[in-house]
Design an enzyme around this catalytic site. Structure first.
Site, PDB file in Angstrom:
ATOM      1  N   GLU A 128       0.885  -1.162   0.000  1.00 16.64           N
ATOM      2  CA  GLU A 128       0.000   0.000   0.000  1.00 16.64           C
ATOM      3  C   GLU A 128       0.925   1.215   0.000  1.00 16.64           C
ATOM      4  O   GLU A 128       1.826   1.285   0.840  1.00 16.64           O
ATOM      5  CB  GLU A 128      -0.832   0.019   1.285  1.00 16.64           C
ATOM      6  CG  GLU A 128      -1.777  -1.154   1.420  1.00 16.64           C
ATOM      7  CD  GLU A 128      -2.410  -1.184   2.818  1.00 16.64           C
ATOM      8  OE1 GLU A 128      -3.202  -0.278   3.114  1.00 16.64           O
ATOM      9  OE2 GLU A 128      -2.094  -2.097   3.588  1.00 16.64           O
ATOM     10  N   ARG A 145       4.994 -12.749  10.022  1.00 16.78           N
ATOM     11  CA  ARG A 145       5.700 -11.514   9.726  1.00 16.78           C
ATOM     12  C   ARG A 145       7.039 -11.496  10.459  1.00 16.78           C
ATOM     13  O   ARG A 145       7.250 -12.204  11.432  1.00 16.78           O
ATOM     14  CB  ARG A 145       4.895 -10.268  10.029  1.00 16.78           C
ATOM     15  CG  ARG A 145       4.052 -10.263  11.251  1.00 16.78           C
ATOM     16  CD  ARG A 145       3.123  -9.054  11.369  1.00 16.78           C
ATOM     17  NE  ARG A 145       3.760  -7.777  11.159  1.00 16.78           N
ATOM     18  CZ  ARG A 145       3.314  -6.892  10.282  1.00 16.78           C
ATOM     19  NH1 ARG A 145       2.265  -7.145   9.543  1.00 16.78           N
ATOM     20  NH2 ARG A 145       3.923  -5.730  10.159  1.00 16.78           N
ATOM     21  N   LYS A 201       4.284   0.636   9.806  1.00 18.41           N
ATOM     22  CA  LYS A 201       4.393   1.886   9.045  1.00 18.41           C
ATOM     23  C   LYS A 201       3.809   3.055   9.833  1.00 18.41           C
ATOM     24  O   LYS A 201       4.323   4.162   9.783  1.00 18.41           O
ATOM     25  CB  LYS A 201       3.655   1.749   7.707  1.00 18.41           C
ATOM     26  CG  LYS A 201       4.545   1.223   6.612  1.00 18.41           C
ATOM     27  CD  LYS A 201       3.846   1.274   5.273  1.00 18.41           C
ATOM     28  CE  LYS A 201       2.918   0.109   5.126  1.00 18.41           C
ATOM     29  NZ  LYS A 201       2.358  -0.045   3.784  1.00 18.41           N
TER      30      LYS A 201
HETATM   31  P1  ATP Z   1       2.457  -2.234   8.267  1.00 21.37           P
HETATM   32  O1  ATP Z   1       1.845  -3.222   9.180  1.00 21.37           O
HETATM   33  O2  ATP Z   1       3.871  -1.908   8.585  1.00 21.37           O
HETATM   34  O3  ATP Z   1       1.640  -1.011   8.048  1.00 21.37           O
HETATM   35  P2  ATP Z   1       1.378  -3.451   5.947  1.00 21.37           P
HETATM   36  O4  ATP Z   1       1.210  -4.901   6.045  1.00 21.37           O
HETATM   37  O5  ATP Z   1       0.165  -2.633   6.098  1.00 21.37           O
HETATM   38  O6  ATP Z   1       2.559  -2.991   6.883  1.00 21.37           O
HETATM   39  P3  ATP Z   1       1.667  -3.404   3.111  1.00 21.37           P
HETATM   40  O7  ATP Z   1       2.142  -2.286   2.272  1.00 21.37           O
HETATM   41  O8  ATP Z   1       0.280  -3.816   3.041  1.00 21.37           O
HETATM   42  O9  ATP Z   1       2.060  -3.026   4.602  1.00 21.37           O
HETATM   43  O10 ATP Z   1       2.622  -4.656   2.919  1.00 21.37           O
HETATM   44  C1  ATP Z   1       2.931  -5.227   1.672  1.00 21.37           C
HETATM   45  C2  ATP Z   1       3.292  -6.654   1.871  1.00 21.37           C
HETATM   46  O11 ATP Z   1       4.351  -6.785   2.815  1.00 21.37           O
HETATM   47  C3  ATP Z   1       2.123  -7.450   2.421  1.00 21.37           C
HETATM   48  O12 ATP Z   1       2.031  -8.649   1.685  1.00 21.37           O
HETATM   49  C4  ATP Z   1       2.487  -7.693   3.855  1.00 21.37           C
HETATM   50  O13 ATP Z   1       1.924  -8.879   4.305  1.00 21.37           O
HETATM   51  C5  ATP Z   1       4.008  -7.724   3.807  1.00 21.37           C
HETATM   52  N1  ATP Z   1       4.567  -7.332   5.098  1.00 21.37           N
HETATM   53  C6  ATP Z   1       4.308  -6.206   5.795  1.00 21.37           C
HETATM   54  N2  ATP Z   1       4.958  -6.211   6.973  1.00 21.37           N
HETATM   55  C7  ATP Z   1       5.660  -7.368   7.030  1.00 21.37           C
HETATM   56  C8  ATP Z   1       6.532  -7.971   7.994  1.00 21.37           C
HETATM   57  N3  ATP Z   1       6.824  -7.374   9.152  1.00 21.37           N
HETATM   58  N4  ATP Z   1       7.070  -9.184   7.707  1.00 21.37           N
HETATM   59  C9  ATP Z   1       6.806  -9.778   6.544  1.00 21.37           C
HETATM   60  N5  ATP Z   1       5.992  -9.280   5.599  1.00 21.37           N
HETATM   61  C10 ATP Z   1       5.420  -8.089   5.826  1.00 21.37           C
HETATM   62 MG    MG Z   2      -1.327  -3.964   4.601  1.00 20.69          MG
END
Ligand code: ATP
Ligand code: MG
Length: 569
Positions: free
Chosen positions: A44, A270, A280
């Site tokens: 995102e 994760r 984020k």
């Molecule tokens: P955050 O929780 O930091 O806001 P998010 O999951 O909302 O992160 P996205 O931009 O949706 O952020 O993430 C893109 C991809 O990265 C998704 O497939 C998500 O599952 C993966 N991802 C995000 N954080 C992690 C993590 N800590 N470990 C592994 N994969 C991750």
């Molecule tokens: Mg997300």
């Protein structure tokens, strides 16, 4: 892990671990379930990518590469208020820098908004979606809880025609934000709350960075993600474990709609790292509160921060491979990431001599205006990396820490009346210390032994220590930004009160700037992002943003040894 093992895995491309996703893909290919693997990385664009995303990137792009498949880069851009072109540019750059290439053009979920809107209309026509006027508060009450069923919205049984009319008017902008939503008609008593008539479209009167003012209704993430996967022909849609409960909904939409493909969702745990935060939202707080200097501050666990700090992309890839992929949540030790950072630079970084806290040394028996060009190997174990010239003169700088007027035998540096070897140069003997009115040593007078260049002293008495030095007249002034871990607590999110408690765990020593350092001339003639080992100090990188030949600025990447290692073990 032993250092030896890690050397083997990081010096070539990381060894392939046989994780459950790899096994699954192998089975699917063997069974002919698909001809080619198609993966995607779906960020995102609402912040910069962090180390957790690096894991997801290495996984998606790595699996696609290993199975001769493809991996798309798709922005899941369903939240225009929180998104921006700045984030899109930064994310794109980070994926490239990590060493991966996506298939074809960059994709955007927003380019499927027309199709998604048609599919929403189809659900309405099939009696599988309805417009609901409950307020957010009312909807919460109707939703029920984890232990009690929800109840049906009073608008659930609107006719198809009424729903079509209302959704058309929502889309035309007739209603205010929040006045109503479009919901899937699934089951208000489902044990899985995600299936209790989830929202699929909301009114949002905002301009979108990709679609401009085309829409004032936007699909939810859940309604967008799976269908975008289907449109792109994704075979294995992998995401983190918190989406496990969304999988039944992901599948419900794919079954209810005439999608062109049937992707499958798989979840993995994760990455959590100690001494940092990987959310984020929290990283954005650090930026907004000016706790750090920006998303790419070298202390940030963002990919651009780690890049600016001087971490090699190869180190991040080796780390992501080493932590493996499972479905068990855990916390990885920061020192494991740092291990791969050191390990890479130890092999690849040329050596340089820098004095962080200069103390003047005058060699009283050295000719006044002589400049002698000595040579130093760029890497002690790798002659192929060549050597550089080191100008040697009567007046030099050594580090204040490397001189004592008197000291016990443990201090193997320069002491009055004793000898030390200057790295790549001569043995010197300290004769006299000049002090200021507070008793601080401001200058040391010493003599050098001309017979000791590359040779032991003729009297056979070898000095115990070797220290770095820089010529006072030929060396250059550099700025060194010394960075350390941003948080001093192992689990910052458990510190302080409430959601912002992590802000109380900031390490006050995480950034110190030294503007009076002196360095051998080489460092004034390099490129931003070049990494050096400053001998006896650590690894340092020419700052990506601020390094210029006129004003060389270096960031401390990491010390030579782990200073955070537990003392008691
Ligand atoms: P955050 O929780 O930091 O806001 P998010 O999951 O909302 O992160 P996205 O931009 O949706 O952020 O993430 C893109 C991809 O990265 C998704 O497939 C998500 O599952 C993966 N991802 C995000 N954080 C992690 C993590 N800590 N470990 C592994 N994969 C991750
Ligand atoms: Mg997300």
């Amino acid at each position: 892990m032993t250092a030896e093992n890690a050397t083997a895995s990081a010096s070539s491309e990381p060894a392939k671990s046989n994780n459950f996703l790899r096994q699954r893909i192998e089975q699917d290919l063997d069974a002919g379930a698909m001809k080619k693997v198609v993966m995607r990385f779906p960020p995102e664009p609402n912040g910069y990518l962090h180390i957790g995303h690096a894991k997801a990137i290495c996984l998606n792009f790595g699996l696609a590469r290993d199975f001769n498949g493809e991996c798309n880069l798709r922005f899941d851009d369903t939240n225009p208020e929180k998104e921006s072109d700045e984030y899109i540019a930064a994310i794109t750059e980070d994926v490239k820098w990590l060493g991966f290439e996506w298939n074809g053009e960059i994709r955007y979920a927003s380019s499927y908004f027309e199709q998604l809107h048609l599919w929403a209309q189809q659900l309405i026509a099939d009696g599988k979606a309805y417009v609901c006027d409950l307020s957010a508060q009312e909807a919460r009450e109707y939703r029920g809880t984890l232990t009690s069923a929800g109840s049906n919205s009073p608008h659930r049984d609107r006719s198809v025609e009424e729903n079509q009319d209302l959704f058309a008017r929502m889309t035309a902008g007739e209603f205010d934000e929040g006045a109503c939503v479009l919901r899937a008609k699934i089951d208000m008593a489902a044990p899985n709350i995600n299936l209790r008539d989830p929202i699929i479209y909301r009114i949002r009167k905002v301009v979108h960075h990709q679609t401009g003012d085309r829409w004032c209704v936007y699909p939810t993430y859940d309604f967008t993600h799976g269908q975008s996967d289907a449109i792109e022909g994704i075979t294995h849609s992998i995401c983190t474990l918190e989406f496990e409960d969304h999988r039944p909904l992901y599948e419900w939409f794919l079954n209810a709609l005439p999608v062109p493909a049937q992707p499958h969702q798989y979840e993995f745990s994760r990455l959590n790292l100690n001494y940092t935060v990987t959310s984020k939202r929290k990283l954005k707080r650090l930026v907004d509160e000016a706790v750090v200097a920006g998303w790419d501050d070298p202390r940030m666990p963002t990919i651009s921060g780690m890049r600016r700090r001087g971490y090699a992309a190869a180190s991040l890839r080796s780390f992501c491979e080493a932590i493996g992929v499972t479905r068990v949540n855990g916390v990885v030790d920061m020192s494991m990431l740092e291990f791969f950072v050191r390990e890479h630079h130890n092999l690849h970084a040329p050596r340089a001599m820098v004095v962080l806290k200069p103390l003047k040394v005058v060699l009283t028996n050295y000719p006044d205006d002589q400049v002698e060009q000595l040579t130093g190997a760029n890497h002690p174990q790798n002659p192929a990396m060549g050597s550089r010239q080191l100008p040697f003169t009567k007046t030099l700088y050594i580090d204040q820490e490397d001189f004592r007027e008197s000291a016990n035998k443990k201090f193997k540096r320069l002491v009055l009346g004793k000898k030390v070897r200057l790295r790549n140069a001569y043995v010197i003997m300290a004769e006299k210390a000049i002090t200021d009115e507070h008793g601080n040593v401001t200058e040391v007078h010493a003599t050098y032994d001309p017979a000791t260049l590359g040779e032991d002293p003729p009297d056979g008495v070898k000095p115990k220590g070797v220290i770095q030095w820089v010529s006072a007249s030929e060396g250059i002034n550099i700025t060194v930004r010394e960075y350390d871990r941003l948080f001093s607590a192992e689990a910052p999110e458990q510190e302080g009160e409430g959601d912002d408690g992590f802000l109380t765990a900031i390490n006050p020593q995480s950034f110190v700037e030294h503007t009076q350092c002196v360095a051998e001339p080489t460092l004034g003639n390099t490129e931003p992002e070049s990494v050096f080992q400053f001998e006896r100090e650590g690894y340092f990188v020419a700052d990506r943003n601020d390094y210029t030949k006129q004003r060389p600025v270096f960031n401390k990447t990491i010390g030579l040894r782990d200073s955070w290692a537990k003392q008691d073990s």
